[in-house]
Design an enzyme around this catalytic site. Structure first.
Site, mmCIF file in Angstrom:
data_model
loop_
_atom_site.group_PDB
_atom_site.id
_atom_site.type_symbol
_atom_site.label_atom_id
_atom_site.label_comp_id
_atom_site.label_asym_id
_atom_site.label_seq_id
_atom_site.Cartn_x
_atom_site.Cartn_y
_atom_site.Cartn_z
ATOM 1 C CB SER A 215 -1.051 0.022 1.193
ATOM 2 O OG SER A 215 -2.038 0.944 1.032
ATOM 3 C CD GLU A 335 -5.373 -4.381 -3.678
ATOM 4 O OE1 GLU A 335 -5.473 -4.033 -2.556
ATOM 5 O OE2 GLU A 335 -4.355 -4.715 -4.158
ATOM 6 C CG HIS A 437 -5.635 -2.802 0.593
ATOM 7 N ND1 HIS A 437 -4.798 -2.363 -0.479
ATOM 8 C CD2 HIS A 437 -5.310 -1.640 1.454
ATOM 9 C CE1 HIS A 437 -3.758 -1.397 -0.234
ATOM 10 N NE2 HIS A 437 -4.213 -0.798 1.046
#
Length: 536
Positions: A215, A335, A437
């Site tokens: 990320s 995600e 995610h």
């Protein structure tokens, strides 16, 4: 000097067999450190790599640190001050850090199974996620012990975040704050210099350092690839699920946020001394108010200033700098679903609302959003309108960003790029999360047992752990992720677009989800004007 054995008591003869010292002492460039041997792994936690940044040293470049005597490195150090949202959800808890928030947050953790300088094991330095605003390298999910048990030396790093790391103060006060806008990045460079100077004392090879991050941490890896000061401090790069890796703030954007920030505090650039005296919480409380005043745009993030950060990542100048650095990158199939985990109503919205939200998110006319939505609907006939909207939003932010980076790296030439897709669907939350995610971290750190709230307790995650952690370790050793538990993984190219798809049956696929990729090509690229994903 390193202590490897227990000292004999007076009058006793030393044993001929060495006994591992449960509290070894290692001498580094700053002083002496006492770590701990825990289940076969030497851990050194909360190790300072630079001085405190509090008070008069706020917003300035990091400074070297030294100490006298032996310093205990037995507990995790502080994390950067931050406005972190709280969540007790099990799919979040494994990436939560309850450590204290303080300005002496320039600390790192080392995990290794050898303190022999001759071991020369590959070094893996992890840069944490949370955008440029929250989180730390101290969370349970990124504990490096399991990777270290597979003959690597793992380092996780804390550094300044949000306004403390990225407040643009320009040339105020005679240029004193010229580096304030990228101070958090300078912290990372200081940590890499610490690794270069000291990691051999922990069995690591300073000439074989891999940066990896997820990320916002993946974006930080991209930034290190773009900064002249970072060159030579690492040799390989892994970027996981990053959305903001292609474009940082401009000077004009940073100036706007700083204007609103100082206004919230009743200051201007002639009164910056007060910034060093105000309490941390006062500064943190002013930040969201400033973002709101700026139209909801958060540019407390790295800035292309022409000096510390000369260009945007993956522009020609940055590609030239990192030409010889092999890169691996990829994304999770779904995600965006983590951000909506507590908002299941998203998936029940009407087709009309979903289309309107898609057009708004992409900043395109309704007709263009409808055309893209139809392509996704054809490929996902069982998905609701809200499912499709969520998928498009996640692909826009993450898939398009990391694949564009792979395209640019592969097209420029030099060291190869490898692309992956994590497609395995977690059963937790009734399957609602799919492949969200952050899930990749459970596998790449070999920490699925810690992350059961995200991946469950079935045998499948253990297989993926072997495959993915094995690939990350192989890449750290050689710059090539291939190993015996995977099918052959080819470098990325613009013709076949080979992508390793990690799933129940992991396989190499050329150009997966091709129709969706092509339909998206003419749409504007994602710009992280509202910051990196803050869903964990």
């Amino acid at each position: 000097m390193t202590d490897h054995t227990d000292n004999p008591k007076p009058g006793q003869k030393a044993s001929t067999a060495q006994v591992a010292n449960p509290y070894p002492i290692v001498e580094v460039s700053s002083g002496r450190l006492r770590g701990a041997l825990i289940n076969g792994v030497y851990t050194f936690k909360g190790v300072p790599y630079a001085e405190s940044t509090a008070g008069a040293h706020r917003f300035l470049a990091p400074r070297p640190i030294t100490w006298a005597g032996v310093r205990d490195a037995l507990v995790l150090g502080p994390r950067s001050p931050q406005n972190e949202p709280h969540s007790d959800a099990p799919y979040h808890s494994w990436l939560r850090d309850n450590s204290a928030e303080r300005e002496d947050c320039l600390v790192l953790n080392v995990f290794t199974t050898s303190l022999a300088p001759t071991a020369r094991r590959p070094v893996m330095v992890y840069l944490h996620g949370g955008g440029f605003v929250i989180s730390s390298g101290d969370t349970p999910g990124v504990d490096g012990s399991n990777l270290a048990r597979q003959d690597a030396v793992v380092v996780t790093v804390n550094h300044r975040l949000n306004l403390f790391g990225y407040l643009y103060l320009g040339n105020a006060d005679g240029g004193k704050y010229a580096e304030s806008t990228n101070a958090g990045l300078l912290d990372l460079i200081a940590s890499l210099k610490w690794v270069r100077d000291n990691i051999a004392r922990f069995g690591g090879d300073p000439d074989n350092v891999t940066l990896f991050g997820q990320s916002g941490g993946g974006s930080k890896v991209a930034l290190m690839m773009s900064m002249p000061q970072a060159q030579g401090l690492f040799h390989k790069a892994i970027i996981q699920s990053a959305s903001s890796l292609l474009r940082m703030a401009t000077l004009e954007e940073a100036e706007r946020n700083t204007h609103h920030f100082l206004k919230q505090l009743g200051l201007d650039t002639s009164g910056l001394r007060a910034l060093h005296e105000l309490p941390v919480q006062t500064l943190l409380q002013a930040m969201p108010a400033a973002i709101k005043a700026a139209g909801g745009i958060d540019n407390f993030r790295p800035v292309v200033d022409g000096q510390t950060l000369p260009s945007q990542p993956f522009e020609e100048a940055a590609l030239r700098l990192s030409r010889n650095v092999p890169m691996m990158t990829g994304w999770c199939e779904n995600e965006q679903r983590l951000a909506f985990a507590a908002r299941p109503a998203v998936y029940q919205q009407s087709p009309e609302d979903a289309l309107s939200r898609t057009a708004h998110a992409l900043d395109v006319p309704l007709a263009d959003a409808a055309r893209l939505t139809e392509v996704y609907r054809q490929g996902r006939p069982l998905d609701s309108a809200g499912d499709i909207y969520t998928q498009i939003l996640g692909d826009h932010r993450y898939r398009r960003s990391v694949t564009r980076a792979a395209e640019k790296k592969a097209s420029y030439g030099g060291a190869p790029a490898y692309l992956y897709l994590l497609n395995w669907k977690t059963p937790v939350q009734g399957g609602m999360l799919r492949a969200p995610h952050t899930m990749c971290l459970a596998f790449t750190f070999a920490n699925v047992a810690v992350a059961s709230g995200m991946v469950g307790n079935a045998p499948e995650p253990l297989v993926l752990q072997e495959q993915m952690a094995g690939a990350w370790l192989a890449f750290a050793r050689t710059g090539n992720p291939n190993h015996g538990a995977l099918p052959a993984w080819l470098p990325y190219n613009m013709n076949e677009r080979p992508t390793m798809v990690f799933d129940r049956e992991t396989r190499l696929v050329n150009d997966p989800l091709r129709e969706e990729r092509i339909a998206f090509e003419d749409f504007p690229r994602y710009v992280a004007a509202h910051g990196e994903s803050r869903s964990f």
